[in-house]
Design a protein around this motif. Structure first.
Motif, short mmCIF file in Angstrom:
data_model
loop_
_atom_site.label_atom_id
_atom_site.label_comp_id
_atom_site.label_asym_id
_atom_site.label_seq_id
_atom_site.Cartn_x
_atom_site.Cartn_y
_atom_site.Cartn_z
N LEU A 69 0.82 -1.21 0.00
CA LEU A 69 0.00 0.00 0.00
C LEU A 69 0.86 1.26 0.00
N VAL A 70 1.96 1.23 0.76
CA VAL A 70 2.85 2.38 0.87
C VAL A 70 3.89 2.38 -0.24
N LEU A 71 4.46 1.22 -0.54
CA LEU A 71 5.53 1.13 -1.52
C LEU A 71 5.09 1.60 -2.90
N TYR A 72 3.87 1.21 -3.30
CA TYR A 72 3.36 1.60 -4.61
C TYR A 72 2.37 2.76 -4.53
N ASN A 73 2.24 3.34 -3.34
CA ASN A 73 1.40 4.52 -3.13
C ASN A 73 0.00 4.30 -3.70
N VAL A 74 -0.61 3.20 -3.33
CA VAL A 74 -1.98 2.90 -3.76
C VAL A 74 -2.93 3.83 -3.04
N ARG A 75 -3.92 4.34 -3.75
CA ARG A 75 -4.78 5.38 -3.19
C ARG A 75 -5.63 4.89 -2.02
N SER A 76 -6.11 3.68 -2.07
CA SER A 76 -6.98 3.19 -1.01
C SER A 76 -6.79 1.69 -0.86
N GLU A 77 -7.30 1.16 0.24
CA GLU A 77 -7.20 -0.27 0.48
C GLU A 77 -8.13 -1.06 -0.43
N ARG A 78 -9.26 -0.47 -0.81
CA ARG A 78 -10.13 -1.12 -1.78
C ARG A 78 -9.41 -1.30 -3.12
N GLU A 79 -8.74 -0.24 -3.55
CA GLU A 79 -8.00 -0.33 -4.82
C GLU A 79 -6.87 -1.34 -4.72
N LEU A 80 -6.25 -1.45 -3.55
CA LEU A 80 -5.18 -2.44 -3.36
C LEU A 80 -5.72 -3.84 -3.58
N MET A 81 -6.85 -4.16 -2.95
CA MET A 81 -7.42 -5.51 -3.07
C MET A 81 -7.89 -5.79 -4.50
N ASN A 82 -8.35 -4.75 -5.20
CA ASN A 82 -8.78 -4.95 -6.59
C ASN A 82 -7.60 -5.12 -7.54
N THR A 83 -6.44 -4.59 -7.15
CA THR A 83 -5.27 -4.66 -8.03
C THR A 83 -4.45 -5.92 -7.80
N ILE A 84 -4.53 -6.50 -6.63
CA ILE A 84 -3.71 -7.69 -6.32
C ILE A 84 -3.92 -8.81 -7.33
N PRO A 85 -5.16 -9.16 -7.72
CA PRO A 85 -5.31 -10.25 -8.70
C PRO A 85 -4.74 -9.93 -10.07
N LEU A 86 -4.51 -8.65 -10.37
CA LEU A 86 -4.01 -8.25 -11.69
C LEU A 86 -2.49 -8.21 -11.74
N ARG A 87 -1.83 -8.32 -10.62
CA ARG A 87 -0.37 -8.20 -10.56
C ARG A 87 0.24 -9.53 -10.15
N LEU A 88 0.97 -10.14 -11.06
CA LEU A 88 1.62 -11.41 -10.74
C LEU A 88 2.68 -11.24 -9.66
N ASP A 89 3.39 -10.10 -9.68
CA ASP A 89 4.45 -9.90 -8.69
C ASP A 89 3.86 -9.71 -7.30
N TRP A 90 2.70 -9.03 -7.21
CA TRP A 90 2.06 -8.87 -5.91
C TRP A 90 1.55 -10.20 -5.38
N SER A 100 -6.18 -17.88 -5.92
CA SER A 100 -6.34 -17.65 -4.48
C SER A 100 -7.41 -16.60 -4.23
N GLU A 101 -8.12 -16.76 -3.12
CA GLU A 101 -9.15 -15.80 -2.76
C GLU A 101 -8.52 -14.61 -2.06
N ILE A 102 -8.79 -13.42 -2.54
CA ILE A 102 -8.25 -12.20 -1.97
C ILE A 102 -9.15 -11.74 -0.83
N PRO A 103 -8.61 -11.45 0.34
CA PRO A 103 -9.46 -11.03 1.47
C PRO A 103 -10.10 -9.68 1.24
N ASN A 104 -11.09 -9.37 2.08
CA ASN A 104 -11.77 -8.09 2.01
C ASN A 104 -10.85 -6.98 2.51
N HIS A 105 -11.09 -5.77 2.01
CA HIS A 105 -10.24 -4.65 2.39
C HIS A 105 -10.33 -4.31 3.88
N SER A 106 -11.42 -4.68 4.53
CA SER A 106 -11.58 -4.38 5.96
C SER A 106 -10.60 -5.15 6.83
N VAL A 107 -9.95 -6.16 6.26
CA VAL A 107 -8.95 -6.93 7.02
C VAL A 107 -7.82 -6.01 7.49
#
Length: 506
Positions: A69-90, A100-107
């Motif tokens: 979240l900090v390293l790539y300066n993602v705007r929000s935690e929702r956007e982080l969870m939506n981007t994780i399945p699109l990034r093989l490196d993440w 794999s099932e990605i957890p909810n942003h509230s985690v």
């Protein structure tokens, strides 16, 4: 012959795909994963979890998500969870697979509440200690400065405290009603241990973020801000200590806590502390003297002379002190004797006899007060003068110039990680953000200077202290790169080899 792409149906199975093979060896996440141990968080937060109930997301995975979240300066935690399945490196960095099932942003918000600030402080301190072990921390000279950041609250949320008190009373009643029925806390509420924050402005408070302070910076209007305090080592500019306060906090009061935090995190006592004029107070000078520190800090009182109401007024240096009579002699030749003793300030006021100043021809150049000129002398004035003299030395002036560029670099490099804007509200959450940001900056320094996997170049230096013998070129190179093990790689460069052979490098 030109090839054409046909509309083929996607494959149902991909047995040859392996995420480990898709991540390049020089990828930053691969290098971070190979050098940083995230499993320590198990022991750090073990007592924050129960023994029954639903199984949580593994704590190392949560910590890695917050790092992304900090390293790539993602705007929000929702956007982080939506981007994780699109990034093989993440996915690979988090230990996930394609399905794999990605957890909810509230985690993430629940984990911050459950863990508190201490878990992230421990993570930051571990990275600092890893930099120490890698030989990237000199420890002898410390640069200190602060910077204001925008709070996650609108200026429209600022109200007077008198208008806000009824809402506070109503909120307290609602809280007492909820406490009567015990239930598990959910959401991103206050952690079990909330660090004490300084009071916000005395007359105004934000209904959105009560910890933020209304601060006027530059030509812009007042806005809600927090203040980040940092201590940076002179070696490789590693951030060895950091702290977050409200925006109205005086940075001069945080000098010694940063120095002490630096000593705890690095197990090295700094010999020189460098800061700007705002830190040049009497208390800081004397505190540095008591701790054996050389304070390369401009005197704030000297900077105020010949400015504002004091413009054209004789400075205190124009008054000569006589230790035998315990009195001062003014430029007009009149004697100033001790009249008042301030116990809290540990100072004594020296004044002329009543009516002497009003009859003096130099009064307009001496004071703007109708009561006459007074000189305040500290009970430890000799030690204070010694510290101020050292702060005006040539070495101190050079360190002060270096501090300006070094600290600006530290804050400027943090902007790419969302430093200038608070991600969350309340002081303890902003402290978590700063710990993550400082840890990421230190990790980048670690990756930039440590070239060999799993080892640090600087670790070779103790071998020389243990009695190892090196040749003349080795000693020359130790003064250049502080690392003997890199001699072969540097010596293979023709330009460096030519300079060493011609004796141009000393």
């Amino acid at each position: 012959m030109m090839g054409f792409q046909s509309d083929q149906q996607p494959k149902l199975f991909y047995p040859s795909i392996h995420l480990e093979q898709r991540i390049h060896e020089s990828h930053a996440l691969r290098r971070i994963k190979s050098r940083v141990d995230f499993d320590f968080i198990y022991d750090e937060v073990r007592d924050r979890y129960g023994i029954k109930g639903n199984v949580s997301v593994p704590p190392p995975v949560i910590l890695r998500m917050m790092l992304l979240l900090v390293l790539y300066n993602v705007r929000s935690e929702r956007e982080l969870m939506n981007t994780i399945p699109l990034r093989l490196d993440w996915l690979w960095f988090l230990g996930y697979d394609l399905d794999s099932e990605i957890p909810n942003h509230s985690v993430l918000s629940k984990a911050r509440t459950r863990w508190g600030v201490e878990a992230f402080r421990c993570f930051f301190e571990r990275i600092v200690w890893q930099c120490v072990q890698a030989g990237l921390v000199d420890g002898t000279k410390l640069f200190v400065d602060s910077s204001l950041i925008e709070a996650d609250a609108s200026n429209n949320s600022v109200v007077s405290r008198a208008a806000f008190e009824p809402y506070l009373v109503k909120g307290c009643r609602e809280l007492e009603a909820r406490l009567e029925e015990p239930q598990e806390a959910s959401g991103d509420d206050e952690p079990p241990e909330t660090p004490k924050s300084g009071a916000a402005n005395k007359r105004h408070v934000s209904t959105t973020d009560p910890d933020a302070s209304v601060v006027r910076q530059g030509k812009g209007g007042p806005s809600l801000k927090y203040k980040i305090h940092r201590a940076v080592d002179v070696g490789c500019e590693v951030i060895t200590a950091t702290e977050v306060t409200t925006g109205e906090t005086n940075e001069a009061h945080r000098l010694l806590p940063l120095v002490e935090q630096h000593s705890r995190n690095t197990e090295q006592a700094a010999g020189v502390v460098v800061a700007d004029t705002k830190y040049g107070t009497v208390d800081n000078y004397l505190a540095c003297h008591d701790r054996g520190l050389r304070a390369h800090i401009p005197d704030i009182k000297r900077s105020q002379d010949n400015s504002g109401r004091r413009k054209g007024i004789f400075p205190e240096e124009a008054f000569q002190y006589n230790p035998e009579t315990d009195s001062y002699r003014c430029p007009a030749g009149q004697e100033l004797k001790a009249r008042r003793h301030h116990v809290k300030r540990q100072a004594v006021d020296y004044l002329c006899a009543r009516g002497t100043c009003s009859a003096c021809a130099l009064m307009s150049q001496c004071t703007t007060s109708k009561a006459g000129r007074s000189i305040k002398r500290h009970l430890r004035q000799a030690e204070l003068d010694r510290m101020r003299t050292r702060a005006r030395s040539a070495l101190a002036r050079q360190d002060i110039r270096t501090r300006q560029h070094l600290m600006e670099r530290s804050f400027a490099r943090a902007t790419r990680y969302g430093f200038k804007q608070a991600r969350w509200r309340r002081l303890w959450r902003v402290q978590i953000q700063e710990y993550l940001t400082a840890a990421v900056q230190n990790m980048m320094i670690l990756l930039r200077h440590v070239k060999e996997r799993g080892s640090a170049c600087g670790m070779c230096l103790p071998a020389a202290a243990a009695g190892a013998t090196f040749g003349p070129l080795d000693r020359i190179f130790c003064g250049i790169a502080s690392c003997v093990c890199c001699l072969r790689s540097y010596f293979s460069i023709p330009a460096c080899r030519g300079k060493l052979e011609r004796g141009l490098v000393h």
